[in-house]
Design an enzyme around this catalytic site. Structure first.
Site, PDB file in Angstrom:
ATOM      1  NE  ARG A  51      86.266  55.360  10.534  1.00  0.00           N
ATOM      2  CZ  ARG A  51      87.006  56.459  10.635  1.00  0.00           C
ATOM      3  NH1 ARG A  51      87.047  57.329   9.624  1.00  0.00           N
ATOM      4  NH2 ARG A  51      87.708  56.698  11.719  1.00  0.00           N
ATOM      5  CG  ASP A  53      84.747  55.844  15.527  1.00  0.00           C
ATOM      6  OD1 ASP A  53      85.260  55.924  14.400  1.00  0.00           O
ATOM      7  OD2 ASP A  53      83.715  56.468  15.860  1.00  0.00           O
ATOM      8  CE1 TYR A 111      78.917  49.455  14.927  1.00  0.00           C
ATOM      9  CE2 TYR A 111      77.408  49.778  13.096  1.00  0.00           C
ATOM     10  CZ  TYR A 111      78.696  49.723  13.588  1.00  0.00           C
ATOM     11  OH  TYR A 111      79.766  49.931  12.739  1.00  0.00           O
ATOM     12  NE  ARG A 198      81.277  56.569  20.609  1.00  0.00           N
ATOM     13  CZ  ARG A 198      82.490  57.083  20.368  1.00  0.00           C
ATOM     14  NH1 ARG A 198      83.124  56.803  19.216  1.00  0.00           N
ATOM     15  NH2 ARG A 198      83.068  57.866  21.248  1.00  0.00           N
TER      16      ARG A 198
END
Length: 270
Positions: A51, A53, A111, A198
């Site tokens: 998933r 965000d 990422y 993050r």
């Protein structure tokens, strides 16, 4: 007879409430399933590699679904893209065997977080980067990442707003690079915790801004306490670059082109 297919999708997550289906919300998964079901006339359910965000983007998200139909690749992809909103594109399509699972079969996720570290905002980068006009110490940020490489308990970088008990991950590769004022933070791991990238980025920004030295990252990791890490960086700067699978799944034809071009990154992670 059931057939299983994998899609490589690209999306700009700015206007979506994340990738996962949620009641009365516009999500990537709801848009994808709606378009697939129009074409198959079935009630197909999709499974994402992971998933993302609200506000997070993907250059190469892998999704699989099962159907009773034998699908014509060229026609299906063309029709699917015609039905999808402008912010979502199907970039690859492949038939896979019954044992493939987009999430459980994944070996790694890559990422990238982008920071515009120039004095002026960028119109082209505004939706995919975080603008920080104050100069950051990229060398110190890169040094800080070295403390995270390998298998660790990443509790300090895990959001408290999750019920998932997992805390351990294996970071296979990390780097922080500056190209003409644009900072690229790359992290490749077997898995990531909720908001982990993050939060790591938020901690790196504090280090790059000279609030702490690179060694602070080791202290945060050792603390296993979310309060010791920096703030969660804005979602807009984060992109899922690629997801890796074993060769036996025969997904080379839908591999992320940028991932192939950056073989030095992926080779170091393998």
């Amino acid at each position: 007879m059931k057939h299983k297919y994998a899609l490589k999708i690209q999306y700009l997550g700015t206007t979506f409430s994340g990738s996962q289906i949620q009641p009365a919300q516009r999500t990537i998964q709801s848009e994808i399933e709606h378009a697939i079901n129009i074409l198959t006339k079935e009630n197909n359910k999709t499974v994402f590699s992971g998933r993302t965000d609200a506000g997070v983007h993907a250059l190469s998200q892998i999704v699989h679904f099962d159907t009773e139909q034998e699908i014509n690749k060229r026609k299906f992809v063309y029709s699917l893209n015609a039905l999808l909103p402008d912010e979502i594109s199907v970039k690859g399509f492949a038939k896979v065997d019954e044992f493939f699972h987009s999430q459980k079969s994944a070996r790694y996720r890559w990422y990238r977080y982008i920071i515009n570290n120039t004095s002026h905002k960028s119109i082209l980068l505004r939706n995919i980067s975080l603008h920080i006009p104050e100069k950051l110490n990229v060398q110190e940020m890169h040094s800080a990442l070295s403390y995270l490489n390998g298998h660790h308990d990443f509790s300090s970088f895990k959001s408290s707003n999750t019920d998932n008990p997992a805390t351990h991950c294996n970071i296979l590769y990390s780097s922080c690079r500056n190209f003409s004022g644009i900072i690229y933070i790359d992290l490749i791991a077997n898995r990531f915790l909720y908001n982990m990238v993050r939060t790591i980025t938020g901690t790196l920004i504090e280090i790059g801004g000279c609030k702490y030295t690179a060694e602070h990252m080791a202290d945060v990791l050792e603390a296993k306490n979310r309060k010791c890490a920096g703030p969660t960086a804005d979602a807009r700067g984060l992109t899922l670059m690629s997801v890796g699978y074993d060769e036996r799944y025969n997904l080379k034809e839908i591999m992320n082109t940028e991932a192939i071009n950056e073989q030095n990154v992926l080779c170091k992670a393998s």
